[in-house]
Structures are given as structure tokens and as C-alpha cells.
Design a protein around this motif. Structure first.
Motif, PDB file in Angstrom:
ATOM      1  N   MET A 110     111.453   2.819  42.291  1.00  0.00           N
ATOM      2  CA  MET A 110     112.512   2.605  43.257  1.00  0.00           C
ATOM      3  C   MET A 110     113.364   3.861  43.304  1.00  0.00           C
ATOM      4  SD  MET A 110     115.413  -0.405  43.285  1.00  0.00           S
ATOM      5  CE  MET A 110     116.069  -0.144  41.657  1.00  0.00           C
ATOM      6  N   ALA A 111     113.434   4.453  44.444  1.00  0.00           N
ATOM      7  CA  ALA A 111     114.240   5.657  44.639  1.00  0.00           C
ATOM      8  C   ALA A 111     115.515   5.286  45.382  1.00  0.00           C
ATOM      9  CB  ALA A 111     113.455   6.696  45.427  1.00  0.00           C
ATOM     10  N   ILE A 112     116.633   5.480  44.695  1.00  0.00           N
ATOM     11  CA  ILE A 112     117.939   5.202  45.294  1.00  0.00           C
ATOM     12  C   ILE A 112     118.780   6.467  45.161  1.00  0.00           C
ATOM     13  CG2 ILE A 112     119.887   3.618  45.355  1.00  0.00           C
ATOM     14  CD1 ILE A 112     118.460   1.794  43.472  1.00  0.00           C
ATOM     15  N   ASP A 113     119.507   6.783  46.209  1.00  0.00           N
ATOM     16  CA  ASP A 113     120.384   7.950  46.105  1.00  0.00           C
ATOM     17  C   ASP A 113     121.568   7.622  45.191  1.00  0.00           C
ATOM     18  OD1 ASP A 113     122.905   7.257  47.940  1.00  0.00           O
ATOM     19  OD2 ASP A 113     121.097   6.509  48.953  1.00  0.00           O
ATOM     20  N   ASP A 114     122.201   8.670  44.678  1.00  0.00           N
ATOM     21  CA  ASP A 114     123.283   8.502  43.692  1.00  0.00           C
ATOM     22  C   ASP A 114     124.439   7.664  44.214  1.00  0.00           C
ATOM     23  OD1 ASP A 114     121.904   9.885  41.764  1.00  0.00           O
ATOM     24  OD2 ASP A 114     122.985  11.776  42.078  1.00  0.00           O
ATOM     25  N   LYS A 115     124.812   7.845  45.468  1.00  0.00           N
ATOM     26  CA  LYS A 115     125.939   7.094  46.035  1.00  0.00           C
ATOM     27  C   LYS A 115     125.614   5.597  46.061  1.00  0.00           C
ATOM     28  CE  LYS A 115     128.823   6.781  50.218  1.00  0.00           C
ATOM     29  NZ  LYS A 115     128.693   5.347  50.429  1.00  0.00           N
ATOM     30  N   THR A 116     124.419   5.261  46.507  1.00  0.00           N
ATOM     31  CA  THR A 116     124.019   3.859  46.569  1.00  0.00           C
ATOM     32  C   THR A 116     123.925   3.269  45.170  1.00  0.00           C
ATOM     33  OG1 THR A 116     122.824   4.242  48.624  1.00  0.00           O
ATOM     34  CG2 THR A 116     122.239   2.258  47.387  1.00  0.00           C
ATOM     35  N   ARG A 117     123.357   4.021  44.230  1.00  0.00           N
ATOM     36  CA  ARG A 117     123.251   3.553  42.841  1.00  0.00           C
ATOM     37  C   ARG A 117     124.637   3.255  42.277  1.00  0.00           C
ATOM     38  NH1 ARG A 117     123.908   6.003  38.176  1.00  0.00           N
ATOM     39  NH2 ARG A 117     123.836   8.058  39.120  1.00  0.00           N
ATOM     40  N   THR A 118     125.579   4.152  42.505  1.00  0.00           N
ATOM     41  CA  THR A 118     126.945   3.953  42.026  1.00  0.00           C
ATOM     42  C   THR A 118     127.568   2.710  42.652  1.00  0.00           C
ATOM     43  OG1 THR A 118     127.240   6.306  41.615  1.00  0.00           O
ATOM     44  CG2 THR A 118     129.245   5.009  41.881  1.00  0.00           C
ATOM     45  N   GLU A 119     127.342   2.514  43.951  1.00  0.00           N
ATOM     46  CA  GLU A 119     127.887   1.336  44.625  1.00  0.00           C
ATOM     47  C   GLU A 119     127.284   0.049  44.067  1.00  0.00           C
ATOM     48  OE1 GLU A 119     127.029   2.250  48.696  1.00  0.00           O
ATOM     49  OE2 GLU A 119     128.748   3.591  48.884  1.00  0.00           O
ATOM     50  N   LEU A 120     125.982   0.051  43.805  1.00  0.00           N
ATOM     51  CA  LEU A 120     125.326  -1.122  43.241  1.00  0.00           C
ATOM     52  C   LEU A 120     125.820  -1.410  41.824  1.00  0.00           C
ATOM     53  CD1 LEU A 120     121.669  -0.478  44.438  1.00  0.00           C
ATOM     54  CD2 LEU A 120     123.301  -2.126  45.389  1.00  0.00           C
ATOM     55  N   GLU A 121     125.940  -0.367  41.022  1.00  0.00           N
ATOM     56  CA  GLU A 121     126.448  -0.536  39.658  1.00  0.00           C
ATOM     57  C   GLU A 121     127.881  -1.053  39.667  1.00  0.00           C
ATOM     58  OE1 GLU A 121     123.704   2.952  37.616  1.00  0.00           O
ATOM     59  OE2 GLU A 121     125.792   3.390  38.126  1.00  0.00           O
ATOM     60  N   ALA A 122     128.700  -0.538  40.571  1.00  0.00           N
ATOM     61  CA  ALA A 122     130.090  -0.999  40.675  1.00  0.00           C
ATOM     62  C   ALA A 122     130.140  -2.465  41.085  1.00  0.00           C
ATOM     63  CB  ALA A 122     130.863  -0.130  41.664  1.00  0.00           C
ATOM     64  N   ALA A 123     129.285  -2.862  42.023  1.00  0.00           N
ATOM     65  CA  ALA A 123     129.247  -4.258  42.457  1.00  0.00           C
ATOM     66  C   ALA A 123     128.812  -5.167  41.304  1.00  0.00           C
ATOM     67  CB  ALA A 123     128.312  -4.413  43.657  1.00  0.00           C
ATOM     68  N   ALA A 124     127.819  -4.735  40.535  1.00  0.00           N
ATOM     69  CA  ALA A 124     127.362  -5.528  39.395  1.00  0.00           C
ATOM     70  C   ALA A 124     128.462  -5.646  38.345  1.00  0.00           C
ATOM     71  CB  ALA A 124     126.099  -4.908  38.788  1.00  0.00           C
ATOM     72  N   PHE A 125     129.186  -4.548  38.092  1.00  0.00           N
ATOM     73  CA  PHE A 125     130.288  -4.579  37.126  1.00  0.00           C
ATOM     74  C   PHE A 125     131.371  -5.551  37.595  1.00  0.00           C
ATOM     75  CE2 PHE A 125     134.472  -3.091  35.754  1.00  0.00           C
ATOM     76  CZ  PHE A 125     134.316  -3.111  34.373  1.00  0.00           C
ATOM     77  N   ARG A 126     131.736  -5.466  38.885  1.00  0.00           N
ATOM     78  CA  ARG A 126     132.761  -6.370  39.399  1.00  0.00           C
ATOM     79  C   ARG A 126     132.325  -7.827  39.280  1.00  0.00           C
ATOM     80  NH1 ARG A 126     133.269  -2.117  43.156  1.00  0.00           N
ATOM     81  NH2 ARG A 126     131.885  -3.185  44.624  1.00  0.00           N
ATOM     82  N   ARG A 127     131.057  -8.083  39.539  1.00  0.00           N
ATOM     83  CA  ARG A 127     130.553  -9.453  39.426  1.00  0.00           C
ATOM     84  C   ARG A 127     130.594  -9.940  37.975  1.00  0.00           C
ATOM     85  NH1 ARG A 127     125.130 -11.981  42.188  1.00  0.00           N
ATOM     86  NH2 ARG A 127     125.474 -14.088  41.431  1.00  0.00           N
ATOM     87  N   LEU A 128     130.225  -9.086  37.033  1.00  0.00           N
ATOM     88  CA  LEU A 128     130.304  -9.441  35.618  1.00  0.00           C
ATOM     89  C   LEU A 128     131.745  -9.744  35.225  1.00  0.00           C
ATOM     90  CD1 LEU A 128     129.228  -9.712  32.713  1.00  0.00           C
ATOM     91  CD2 LEU A 128     129.459  -7.219  32.518  1.00  0.00           C
ATOM     92  N   VAL A 129     132.671  -8.900  35.629  1.00  0.00           N
ATOM     93  CA  VAL A 129     134.079  -9.111  35.293  1.00  0.00           C
ATOM     94  C   VAL A 129     134.584 -10.411  35.915  1.00  0.00           C
ATOM     95  CG1 VAL A 129     136.417  -8.194  35.654  1.00  0.00           C
ATOM     96  CG2 VAL A 129     134.597  -6.683  34.848  1.00  0.00           C
ATOM     97  N   ASP A 130     134.239 -10.659  37.186  1.00  0.00           N
ATOM     98  CA  ASP A 130     134.655 -11.904  37.830  1.00  0.00           C
ATOM     99  C   ASP A 130     134.078 -13.118  37.093  1.00  0.00           C
ATOM    100  OD1 ASP A 130     136.125 -10.541  39.733  1.00  0.00           O
ATOM    101  OD2 ASP A 130     134.591 -10.722  41.302  1.00  0.00           O
ATOM    102  N   HIS A 131     132.833 -13.008  36.681  1.00  0.00           N
ATOM    103  CA  HIS A 131     132.194 -14.092  35.947  1.00  0.00           C
ATOM    104  C   HIS A 131     132.932 -14.365  34.630  1.00  0.00           C
ATOM    105  CE1 HIS A 131     128.894 -16.665  34.630  1.00  0.00           C
ATOM    106  NE2 HIS A 131     128.935 -16.040  33.468  1.00  0.00           N
TER     107      HIS A 131
END
Length: 101
Positions: free
Chosen positions: A1-22
Motif C-alpha cells: 500500500m503506497a500512501i503519501d506522507d500527508k495522507t498517512r499523517t491524516e490517517l494516523e491522526a484520525a486513528a489517534f483521535r478515535r483511540l482517545v475518544d474511545h
């Protein structure tokens, strides 16, 4: 899976926010249980957030990073939700983290 750095950062940030919300919703889950099972807890997340802010030169205090993770001041969360660790939890903590946390 090839993802550009900006998209990877956005996905990681979304996952972090979801973990924190959980974790904000799961106030029944104690930090010691997280530490014993996963090797990290809410305090670890708040420390990692502060370290990331420090690395980027962003002013974020320890209290602010904890509030971002806990959803309220840390002392408030502790008084409302933190229980007393059982002897079993403490024994597990010593076995899992023999050099301390």
C-alpha cells in the motif's frame, strides 16, 4: 500500500483521535489494567502527545496534554473514575514491568 506522507499523517491522526475518544468513553477501564495488558496507559498517550508537541516546538504543558487525553483535568478524572489497585493488579504490574513504569 503506497500512501503519501500527508495522507498517512491524516490517517494516523484520525486513528489517534478515535483511540482517545474511545478511552474517554471507557472510564471503567483503569490505567493499571491498560498497563498490565497493553504496556501503555492514558498517561503514556498524554506524554507521547507532549513529546510530539515539544519536538515540533509547540507549547503544550503536561496538564494540557493530559486534559486532551482524559477529556478533563487529570485530577478530576482521578477523583471520579480511578479506583484503588487490587493486590492482584499490583502483582501483575510488578511482573510485567519489573523496572517500573
Amino acid at each position: 500500500m503506497a500512501i503519501d506522507d500527508k495522507t498517512r499523517t491524516e490517517l494516523e491522526a484520525a486513528a489517534f483521535r478515535r483511540l482517545v475518544d474511545h478511552l474517554k468513553m471507557r472510564t471503567d477501564v483503569q490505567n493499571i489494567d491498560l498497563m498490565n495488558l497493553a504496556g501503555f496507559c492514558r498517561n503514556c498517550l498524554s506524554n507521547w502527545l507532549k513529546e510530539a508537541a515539544d519536538a515540533q516546538g509547540v507549547a503544550l504543558t503536561k496538564d494540557e496534554s493530559r486534559e486532551a487525553v482524559y477529556g478533563m483535568p487529570y485530577e478530576t478524572w482521578k477523583s471520579k473514575y480511578q479506583g484503588t489497585a487490587t493486590p492482584e493488579q499490583l502483582d501483575t504490574m510488578k511482573k510485567v514491568h519489573p523496572h517500573g513504569h
